[in-house]
Enzyme design. Structure first.
Site, short mmCIF file in Angstrom:
data_model
loop_
_atom_site.label_atom_id
_atom_site.label_comp_id
_atom_site.label_asym_id
_atom_site.label_seq_id
_atom_site.Cartn_x
_atom_site.Cartn_y
_atom_site.Cartn_z
N TYR A 198 -17.03 17.70 -14.19
CA TYR A 198 -17.03 16.18 -14.37
C TYR A 198 -18.28 15.94 -13.53
CZ TYR A 198 -16.57 11.31 -14.46
OH TYR A 198 -17.02 9.82 -14.38
N LYS B 65 -8.77 7.17 -18.86
CA LYS B 65 -9.22 7.85 -20.28
C LYS B 65 -7.79 7.74 -21.26
CE LYS B 65 -12.77 8.51 -17.99
NZ LYS B 65 -13.19 9.77 -17.34
N ASP C 187 -7.86 19.39 -13.76
CA ASP C 187 -7.97 18.22 -14.17
C ASP C 187 -7.65 18.22 -15.62
OD1 ASP C 187 -9.16 15.84 -15.34
OD2 ASP C 187 -10.94 15.92 -13.93
N ARG D 44 0.85 -1.19 0.05
CA ARG D 44 -0.04 -0.14 0.11
C ARG D 44 0.88 1.36 0.22
NH1 ARG D 44 -1.27 1.80 4.69
NH2 ARG D 44 -2.25 -0.38 5.42
C1 LIG Z 1 -13.56 10.09 -15.97
C2 LIG Z 1 -13.03 11.40 -15.49
C3 LIG Z 1 -13.06 11.55 -13.91
C4 LIG Z 1 -13.16 10.36 -12.98
O1 LIG Z 1 -12.22 9.23 -13.26
P1 LIG Z 1 -12.57 7.67 -12.87
O2 LIG Z 1 -11.28 7.21 -13.46
O3 LIG Z 1 -13.79 7.59 -13.78
O4 LIG Z 1 -12.81 7.78 -11.71
C5 LIG Z 1 -12.69 12.89 -13.46
N1 LIG Z 1 -12.55 14.05 -14.28
C6 LIG Z 1 -12.63 13.69 -15.75
C7 LIG Z 1 -12.51 14.99 -16.37
C8 LIG Z 1 -13.12 12.50 -16.34
O5 LIG Z 1 -13.20 12.49 -17.66
#
Ligand SMILES: *Cc1c(COP(=O)(O)O)cnc(C)c1O
Length: 379
Positions: free
Chosen positions: A98, A195, A170, A46
């Site tokens: 998001y 993504k 982000d 961890r």
């Molecule tokens: C998908 C996404 C998230 C969240 O990520 P997860 O891996 O689904 O928890 C946060 N910000 C953006 C812009 C996203 O597209």
């Protein structure tokens, strides 16, 4: 070294024990110690794991930061970062967050004593007005989902710093290949590695990247204390994905541009949101802080009925949430990703019932355009 070289090599020196060219999946929970207090830098998985550590070093370099931390999901990364703040602290956030981030802020963190103001951060005056004496963080996404609005990162960073707050960005939509927020003064970069970084739609993960040592130490403490770490197998999948990030992003960009131009010319399409089009209201700003425009776009079909018909008629584009994979995904924000946003707010944010979003993949772009052309003919 260049970005592509770093993506393939940083954190991934051949394994000293065996010569393996690829970082092994260290599927282990603990590490044997030679004697009390004498070990090879790893004690318990961890706290740190060599596969995860390789990914963390790699992502830090790609974002131009000093420290990377990998988490079990994008939301786990954002939640860990938000644990830097205490009850009474105020956050200024973009109004187009998001959905999962908005849910975390409103339905979990508000209950723990944080307060939030949501503003149009593309408008620097409204951003400036939102600061309070207890504001500790400005939180933005640029471009936003799904209407691709762009916030000036450098301007947002100087406003935040003027008010003694941090700026977190982000960067999931652009990936470090096209946008590196730390270079524009941001303090914290967040990713859903699910993504573009992973890029193959086969894993969920998240990351936080910073350059400040004290901030990194605090985040490392939170990562270990709260424990939402990325497992070794998933870390390995992201490492593998990142090796091709440069070539993938170039193709996402090329295909994104071609699809956006096709849609913009189409008589049945009312409006296309893509920062690469000169008609995008912030095209100049996009060119200033991004080195490409990526594969995300949305467009207006005019009505819910039209959107439904189009989504039913596509064959190659798959109807699904998520984005950033090699395959093209198409979705309907009003009923899918933004279904929990009240209808009035949706309209105010430009998320109309006729809006369709595409995560343009890296298939042959002629095939994608033919698929959309056939589907649009049904409207
Ligand atoms: C998908 C996404 C998230 C969240 O990520 P997860 O891996 O689904 O928890 C946060 N910000 C953006 C812009 C996203 O597209």
């Amino acid at each position: 070294m260049g970005f592509a070289t770093d993506a393939i090599h940083v954190g991934q020196e051949p394994d000293p024990a065996t010569g393996a060219i690829i970082v092994p999946i260290y599927q282990t929970s603990t590490f044997v110690q030679e004697e009390l207090g004498k070990h090879k830098g790893y004690e318990y998985a961890r706290t740190s794991n060599p596969t995860r550590a390789a990914l963390e070093r790699n992502l830090a370099r790609l974002e131009g930061g000093k420290f990377g931390l990998a988490f079990a999901s994008g939301m786990a990364a954002i939640n860990a970062m938000m644990s830097l703040f205490k009850p009474g602290d105020h956050v200024v956030a973009g109004h187009h967050l998001y959905g999962g981030t908005f849910r975390l802020f409103e339905h979990m963190l508000k209950g723990s004593g944080l307060s939030f103001s949501y503003v149009d951060t593309t408008d620097l005056d409204s951003l400036e007005r939102a600061f309070q004496p207890n504001t500790r963080l400005t939180y933005i996404e640029t471009p936003t989902n799904p209407v691709m609005e762009i916030t000036d990162i450098a301007a947002a960073a100087s406003l935040a710093h003027h008010h003694r707050a941090l700026l977190a960005v982000d960067n999931t939509f652009m990936s470090p290949y096209f946008q590196r927020p730390l270079a524009f003064g941001a303090d914290i970069v967040l990713h859903s590695t699910t993504k573009y970084l992973n890029g193959h739609s086969d894993g969920v993960g998240g990351a936080v990247i910073v350059s400040d040592g004290a901030l990194a130490e605090r985040l490392k403490f939170i990562q270990n204390a709260a424990g939402a770490v990325l497992g070794p197998m998933d870390s390995w999948l992201v490492l593998r994905g990142v090796k091709t990030l440069s070539v993938r992003m170039r193709q996402h960009n090329e295909n994104g541009m071609a699809v956006a131009e096709f849609l913009a010319r189409h008589p049945k399409v009312k409006n296309v949101h893509y920062p690469g089009l000169p008609t995008h209201p912030q095209h100049e700003l996009a060119k200033k802080q991004m080195t490409g425009f990526g594969g995300m776009l949305s467009f207006e079909t005019g009505s819910l009925e039209n959107a439904k018909r189009l989504l039913k008629a596509v064959r190659l584009c798959s109807l699904a949430e998520s984005l950033g994979g090699v395959e093209t995904l198409i979705s309907h924000p009003a009923t899918m990703t933004h279904a929990s946003v009240p209808p009035d707010d949706r309209r105010r944010l430009g998320i109309t019932d006729g809006l369709v979003r595409i995560s343009v993949g890296i298939e042959d772009v002629e095939d994608l355009i033919a698929d959309l052309e056939h589907a649009l003919a049904m409207l």
